[in-house]
Design an enzyme around this catalytic site. Sequence first.
Site, PDB file in Angstrom:
ATOM      1  N   GLU A 102       6.936  -1.047   0.527  1.00 61.59           N
ATOM      2  CA  GLU A 102       6.646  -2.192   1.780  1.00 61.59           C
ATOM      3  C   GLU A 102       7.510  -2.685   1.030  1.00 61.59           C
ATOM      4  OE1 GLU A 102       2.862  -3.842   1.837  1.00 61.59           O
ATOM      5  OE2 GLU A 102       3.028  -4.888   3.977  1.00 61.59           O
ATOM      6  N   HIS A 140       1.897  -7.060  -4.212  1.00 58.67           N
ATOM      7  CA  HIS A 140       0.893  -6.000  -3.953  1.00 58.67           C
ATOM      8  C   HIS A 140       0.667  -4.111  -4.759  1.00 58.67           C
ATOM      9  CE1 HIS A 140       1.186  -6.597  -0.400  1.00 58.67           C
ATOM     10  NE2 HIS A 140       1.213  -4.628  -0.027  1.00 58.67           N
ATOM     11  N   HIS A 157      -0.133   2.128  -1.180  1.00 58.04           N
ATOM     12  CA  HIS A 157       1.338   1.661  -0.442  1.00 58.04           C
ATOM     13  C   HIS A 157       1.921   1.083  -1.752  1.00 58.04           C
ATOM     14  CE1 HIS A 157       0.147  -0.990   2.462  1.00 58.04           C
ATOM     15  NE2 HIS A 157       0.844  -1.378   1.514  1.00 58.04           N
TER      16      HIS A 157
HETATM   17 CO    CO Z   1       0.789  -3.924   1.422  1.00 55.54          CO
END
Ligand code: CO
Length: 137
Positions: free
Chosen positions: A130, A7, A79
Amino acid sequence: MIGRLNHVAIAVPDLEAASESYRSTLGAKVSEPLDQPEHGVTVVFIELPNTKVELLFPLGEKSPIQGFLDKNPSGGIHHICYEVEDILAARDKLQAGGMRVLGTGEPKLGAHNNPVLFLHPKDNFGTLVELEQTGAH
Ligand code: CO
């Protein structure tokens, strides 16, 4: 080693307005808001055919998103998240290569109840990264 883009997370100053824009103007599939107190965020998931976008809005007093929005009042990319098969193996390999892992270095459960870690933006060309363990595909 890194796999799919899981994502892209966008911090937004108005979650309702951002959700409505993605739903009505951009024509995407948009979830209801989900509070995640342990992460200090309310999240809206946007499902795209090949990945997801997550809208992040501060929740609570010490939200990690608030400082970002103070610096970026109209919102911005917070992020990006890459999938890995084995998060501990990925962490050890990256740390051996000199990359800094944020926090204690131990994975926490992320937005999808999978173990996640964050990598220092300065080691990733100015981007907070991440890693999410999703297992083998
Ligand atoms: Co995230």
